[in-house]
Motif scaffolding. Structure first.
Motif, PDB file in Angstrom:
ATOM      1  N   TYR A  23       0.818  -1.205   0.000  1.00 44.38           N
ATOM      2  CA  TYR A  23       0.000   0.000   0.000  1.00 44.38           C
ATOM      3  C   TYR A  23       0.860   1.268   0.000  1.00 44.38           C
ATOM      4  N   LYS A  27       0.750   3.936  -3.078  1.00 43.54           N
ATOM      5  CA  LYS A  27       0.422   5.349  -2.847  1.00 43.54           C
ATOM      6  C   LYS A  27       1.542   6.256  -3.348  1.00 43.54           C
ATOM      7  N   THR A  30       1.425   6.148  -7.314  1.00 46.46           N
ATOM      8  CA  THR A  30       0.198   6.534  -8.017  1.00 46.46           C
ATOM      9  C   THR A  30      -0.487   7.758  -7.434  1.00 46.46           C
ATOM     10  N   LEU A  32      -2.727   7.540  -5.189  1.00 38.70           N
ATOM     11  CA  LEU A  32      -4.019   7.083  -4.674  1.00 38.70           C
ATOM     12  C   LEU A  32      -3.819   6.419  -3.313  1.00 38.70           C
ATOM     13  N   LEU A  34      -5.333   4.076  -1.007  1.00 42.35           N
ATOM     14  CA  LEU A  34      -6.353   3.044  -0.850  1.00 42.35           C
ATOM     15  C   LEU A  34      -6.489   2.677   0.620  1.00 42.35           C
ATOM     16  N   GLY A  64      -8.208  -0.950  -6.643  1.00 44.93           N
ATOM     17  CA  GLY A  64      -8.062   0.340  -7.311  1.00 44.93           C
ATOM     18  C   GLY A  64      -9.327   0.746  -8.042  1.00 44.93           C
ATOM     19  N   HIS A  67     -11.889   2.058  -5.716  1.00 42.88           N
ATOM     20  CA  HIS A  67     -11.569   3.412  -5.269  1.00 42.88           C
ATOM     21  C   HIS A  67     -11.929   4.461  -6.330  1.00 42.88           C
ATOM     22  N   ILE A  68     -11.541   4.235  -7.567  1.00 41.46           N
ATOM     23  CA  ILE A  68     -11.755   5.269  -8.590  1.00 41.46           C
ATOM     24  C   ILE A  68     -13.188   5.306  -9.112  1.00 41.46           C
ATOM     25  N   SER A 100      -0.781  -3.265 -10.777  1.00 40.19           N
ATOM     26  CA  SER A 100      -1.594  -2.189 -10.208  1.00 40.19           C
ATOM     27  C   SER A 100      -0.966  -0.824 -10.457  1.00 40.19           C
ATOM     28  N   PHE A 104      -2.576   2.267 -12.881  1.00 37.06           N
ATOM     29  CA  PHE A 104      -3.074   3.487 -12.265  1.00 37.06           C
ATOM     30  C   PHE A 104      -2.082   4.646 -12.273  1.00 37.06           C
ATOM     31  N   SER A 105      -0.944   4.494 -12.942  1.00 33.76           N
ATOM     32  CA  SER A 105       0.041   5.565 -12.920  1.00 33.76           C
ATOM     33  C   SER A 105       0.890   5.545 -14.177  1.00 33.76           C
TER      34      SER A 105
END
Length: 137
Positions: A23, A27, A30, A32, A34, A64, A67-68, A100, A104-105
């Motif tokens: 995690y 974070k 990205t 984000l 979570l 992910g 979350h989005i 992941s 997301f990045s």
């Protein structure tokens, strides 16, 4: 949406430690944040499920996507009663991290670009050095 969160991650020290670092890396790469220690059990409205299904991902990182997708999401502390060992090996965890983060990045792409530019600059300087050495001799 109501989702479950474990008070403490199950497993031995390595599973707990690697879960924490997953995690943190996610974070950092990205942006984000979570929720940690989530479980897959959740209560969802039909509208949320429809919105979730609109994502057309090939490499699915469901935490992910949850979350989005948005919507009001509330956590509920749960106590897992499962005593079975985790099925996530270190290799699976690393694969999940790579999938992941790349989903997301764009940080990996930007990093690879700068590495390529750096290697090219070093190569150009070395070519110049070799050319000067060749002209001297």
């Amino acid at each position: 949406v109501v989702y479950g969160v474990q008070e403490q991650r199950k497993g031995r020290w390595f599973e707990r430690w690697s879960g924490q670092w997953f995690y943190r890396f996610f974070k950092a790469l990205t942006g984000l944040a979570l929720p940690e220690n989530i479980v897959t059990a959740r209560l969802m409205t039909r509208r949320y499920v429809d919105a979730l299904l609109r994502h057309e991902e090939r490499e699915v990182f469901i935490a992910g996507l949850w979350h989005i997708t948005g919507f009001d999401q509330l956590s509920q502390i749960v106590k897992k009663h499962s005593t079975s060992e985790t099925t996530y090996t270190f290799r699976k965890k690393m694969s999940l991290l790579v999938n992941s983060v790349t989903s997301f990045s764009n940080a990996p792409l930007v990093g690879i670009f700068y590495i390529g530019v750096s290697i090219s600059l070093v190569a150009v300087v070395y070519i110049g050095y070799l050319a000067i050495q060749w002209m001297k001799s």
